[in-house]
Design a protein around this motif. Structure first.
Motif: not given
Length: 926
Positions: A61-69, A102-105, A107-110, A143-146
């Motif tokens: 549900r978070l669906a983080m991108s690489g930059e956000e991570l 978390l980084g393994a998943g 790249p699968t999210f935009a 992530l909320i703050e970012v």
């Protein structure tokens, strides 16, 4: 019963008192059963590890991108450094392994949480087993703050305003998704999903008849005679039973029983209660579900908190049902005869005594019921929430609402001004617009009016020596037209040449001429110099001439006409299309269009009404069992989505392509009727990719005993509130299901699958996966304890809903021991004699359960090798642990196939009988 009248003499006789009678036997062969269950929420601190499915769903549900991570990692590392320098030590640092996972998943999210098409590289749920819950919560808050900072940042100057607004909306949605996911994780991780359900059964057996309350009393004086009418009837109230069962089920279930039946009234009362409370409905054989307060896994005997609350709920249910049955059965006795009633009987009572008065008392006969509550099984449960359980079933109601909106009064919105004979090229028309409208509404429209021929006359005037008036036939000006110009031509001669000149005058104009002879014209009489004669005249226009001394006079008048404008004269240079003639033509065209549109509309209304009727019949005329099956299917769909996540498809796209290649009719589901599918081994591998998951979930869960708690429409999205709130259905359960905004689903784990289920939900794997290096110990121990407790206390019980037709169900035998117990001191595996309060009912070879199940873990089951009823002794094969009677006596239970009896009470319902007593003792009358 036939009406009749008979005379009865009442003899006054003194009878000796009756000897005490033994209590009537209980008709165990006529026992009625009702299955019941009590839900118990586990009261335990959530484990630090496990809850793999919950954590995996949170990361998706978070669906983080690489930059956000990377931004989250930097923010957390900075916060850890600031905390170390300040010495506050707030929170534990997030391990690097968590970021790698978390980084393994990622790249699968935009960016901003849009899932990519391929989710195959996302980590499995089992990978999150050992991840600390605090670490994931810290990641979510960071992530909320970012995302909050990204949403507040201004857009690039080179971007357009629409692009900037679109990115701002996406940022707000991404921020909201992170907030909801993090807060949901915090809430769901506090309350444990694991619990259990006690399987219970209420047995109601007739236990004799007893004299009930006084119905009526008739006093008779010496030698008095009176007529007594006895009338009895039953009032049947269907209430909610006719809502939840169809007519066939109603006949088969209630047609052979009296309406005072306790079991039937209890079932109806349970249905009645469910309609007005947010209570659980079960998709199977347990009609009554009650909840209990959270408790730890101890003291599951008859004195436990769950047993006490279950007993309270059951007694309240039967008491209300008994009162309900009493209200449905009424008896009246009056001293007047009612004629015309086939249920009344009249008899004459006479007191033959000359000195003593008598009293005749009528009493109701009450049926006594022995009600027992048994607890016969224990099952592990798992709670989850399903959003919009009835969403897929609302499509018919959406279609019905759309059809109903089409029903209404006829309205024709084409204005007269739109009717024109011009070709509207701006609307890509190739013919006059009035013809386009005619084709649109299926109407035959008249063509626009053509200019009429100029009205005229050409006549010869009579010769005359004297001056006289000559009036030819008037000019007929067409309707909607007026005279624009009026032109005169004439030729005439005098009587005697130049000696007498002829005279011609147009009456009403200023034109007048006197000549000897000659031809004249054209003379435009409508010019101002001639007084604008007959300018704009309409209808029948007469023209008179005054002639004198004329010979051979011929007259010709021609009128040029024009359309009469509406609303005054048109502006200079304007096209005078708004004329009376054109207005009349537009009205004719509009009427033709309106009539055709009205016929077309009424035809459509009939078709819509027929479709509404057919759809309503399709919705309402469905049997009860089909309704419950559809609801169960929808609940199962929601559970599978919640458990297996977005990586699971009921029908993957690759499998759909395989079906297309096999020539399957996808719209109607027709196919696979050939000799071979023509699939390769790789195709079969794609087809079976979720086979193990589906098989595991269908085997591990008792889908026939899934408990569903429905929550109202306001747990749904607000825009749908008005629509959902107005959904109506003849079946109350289906209506509640359709209106539910969400549902709490309690899955009942099948007996024997407790450990596998906990491994699945807490560790993210099941029996076909390799065992984990560190399985979740806490909930796994709970699952083992549930399975062991059920085996110890309820041996020989089927997984659920035990059948009564195969064997006779026997009661458990219960007693206590007041002395300490210990293993045989000389032989640890030798027999031990137990002094009990009563040894009656214990059988050699049976298994007895000694002590209670609690945190001490000392409860044990042993086999009886000898029984001494006279001395109150039971000899077991051995004892494995010592047992102390402090603080209370040691319970000793010989389990029966009925389970453990946790409560027993009596209820009373009226019967169809009436008791009569003569001069009864007033002290014994209730």
């Amino acid at each position: 019963m036939m009406d009749g009248t008979e005379s009865v003499d009442v003899a006054v006789t003194a009878y000796p008192p009756f000897p005490p009678t033994p209590p009537p036997p209980v008709l165990t062969s006529s026992t009625r059963e009702m299955l019941k269950a009590t839900l118990v929420q586990l009261e335990a601190p959530p484990p630090s590890t496990g809850q793999a499915l919950l954590k995996s769903a949170f990361v998706r549900r978070l669906a983080m991108s690489g930059e956000e991570l990377e931004a989250v990692r930097a923010r957390l590392r900075q916060a850890e450094g600031d905390g170390a320098r300040s010495g506050d030590g707030q929170g534990e640092p997030v391990p690097d392994e968590v970021f790698e996972l978390l980084g393994a998943g990622a790249p699968t999210f935009a960016a901003h949480g849009t899932a990519a098409a391929d989710c195959a590289t996302t980590p499995p749920a089992s990978a999150f087993t050992a991840v600390p819950m605090a670490a994931l919560t810290a990641v979510g808050n960071a992530l909320i703050e970012v995302r909050r900072a990204a949403a507040a940042a201004p857009g690039a100057e080179s971007e357009s305003q629409s692009q900037s607004q679109s990115q701002s909306a996406e940022s707000e949605l991404a921020l909201r998704a992170a907030v909801v996911a993090t807060r949901s994780l915090e809430a769901n991780s506090v309350a444990p999903n694991i619990g259990w359900i006690n399987l219970e059964r209420m047995e109601m057996a007739p236990a004799g008849l007893e004299r009930g309350e006084l119905i009526a009393t008739i006093p008779l004086a010496p030698l008095e005679e009176t007529a007594v009418t006895h009338k009895e009837w039953s009032v049947q109230t269907k209430e909610f039973s006719s809502i939840v069962t169809d007519s066939l089920e109603n006949t088969s279930e209630t047609g052979v029983t009296d309406n005072t039946e306790l079991a039937q009234s209890t079932s109806s009362q349970a249905q009645h209660s469910n309609q007005f409370n947010v209570t659980g409905t079960v998709r199977g054989g347990i009609p009554v579900i009650s909840g209990s307060a959270s408790s730890s896994f101890t003291a599951q005997d008859s004195t436990s908190q769950s047993a006490t609350e279950s007993t309270k709920h059951a007694t309240e249910l039967t008491k209300k049902a008994s009162s309900r049955a009493k209200q449905e059965h009424k008896v009246t006795i009056s001293t007047t005869t009612v004629t015309g009633s086939s249920e009344s009987s009249t008899r004459t009572l006479r007191n033959p005594s000359q000195t003593d008065a008598v009293r005749i008392d009528y009493f109701s006969l009450m049926r006594k019921w022995r009600v027992r509550l048994y607890r016969y099984g224990l099952r592990l449960t798992y709670d989850l929430v399903v959003a919009e359980p009835g969403a897929a079933l609302r499509k018919s109601y959406k279609e019905l609402e759309a059809l109903r909106r089409q029903i209404g009064p006829f309205q024709f919105d084409v204005p007269h001004s739109e009717i024109t004979d011009k070709i509207l090229t701006e609307q890509h028309e190739t013919q006059p617009h009035h013809l386009v409208l005619g084709e649109r509404y299926g109407a035959v429209v008249p063509d626009p009016p053509l200019p009429p021929s100029p009205p005229q006359f050409s006549v010869d005037a009579p010769d005359s020596d004297e001056t006289r008036i000559f009036t030819p036939e008037p000019l007929d000006i067409p309707d909607g037209y007026r005279i624009k110009t009026l032109t005169l031509w004439f030729n005439s001669a005098s009587r005697t040449g130049d000696e007498y000149k002829y005279h011609l005058e147009v009456v009403g104009s200023s034109y007048e001429i006197t000549e000897a002879y000659g031809s004249h014209g054209p003379i435009e009489l409508t010019l101002p110099q001639w007084g604008s004669f007959q300018l704009h005249a309409t209808g029948k226009v007469p023209i008179s001439f005054r002639l004198g001394y004329n010979r051979h006079t011929s007259l010709k008048v021609v009128a040029q006409v024009e359309e009469i404008p509406v609303g005054g004269e048109p502006a200079p240079g304007a096209d005078p299309v708004n004329t009376r003639v054109r207005e009349k033509w537009q009205a004719a065209v509009w009427n033709a269009l309106r009539d055709a549109a009205q016929n077309q509309y009424y035809s459509q209304q009939q078709d819509v009404a027929a479709r509404i009727s057919a759809l309503e019949e399709k919705i309402n005329n469905v049997d009860t069992l089909t309704l419950r099956r559809e609801e169960s299917d929808e609940v199962m769909k929601g559970v599978l989505r919640a458990l297996l996540g977005p990586g699971f498809d009921f029908m993957p796209e690759k499998v759909v392509k395989l079906f297309i290649a096999a020539g399957v009719d996808l719209e109607h589901g027709i196919g696979f009727d050939g000799n071979s599918l023509g699939w390769s081994a790789a195709d079969w591998a794609v087809f079976r990719q979720h086979e193990s998951d589906v098989r595991f979930l269908n085997q591990a869960i008792e889908w026939e005993n899934v408990v569903t708690f429905l929550y109202s429409y306001f747990w749904d999205v607000p825009p749908s509130w008005d629509f959902v709130r107005q959904i109506q259905h003849a079946d109350a359960n289906r209506q509640a299901f359709l209106r539910a905004g969400c549902a709490r689903v309690v899955l009942t784990v099948r007996k024997g699958w407790e450990q596998e289920w906990v491994k699945f939900v807490e560790g993210g794997f099941h029996h076909q996966d390799p065992p984990p290096s560190q399985p979740p110990p806490y909930y796994l121990s709970i699952a083992k304890e549930v399975a062991a407790y059920d085996d110890r206390n309820y041996p020989g019980i089927p997984p659920a809903n035990p059948g009564r037709s195969a064997v006779r169900l026997e009661d458990a035998v219960y007693t206590t021991c007041a002395t300490p117990l210990a293993p045989n001191p000389t032989d640890p595996n030798g027999p031990v004699t137990i002094k009990v309060e009563s040894a009656a009912g214990f059988l050699v070879g049976s298994t007895v359960v000694i002590d209670v199940a609690d945190e001490r873990g000392i409860q044990e089951a042993q086999t009886i090798v000898a029984v001494n009823t006279d001395r109150g002794q039971i000899v077991v094969g051995k004892l494995s642990r010592p047992h102390s009677p402090s603080p209370s006596a040691i319970p000793v239970l010989q389990p029966g196939t009925k389970g453990a009896l946790i409560a027993e009470w009596n209820e009373y319902t009226p019967s169809s009988g009436t008791d009569i007593a003569i001069t009864s003792n007033l002290g014994t009358i209730a």
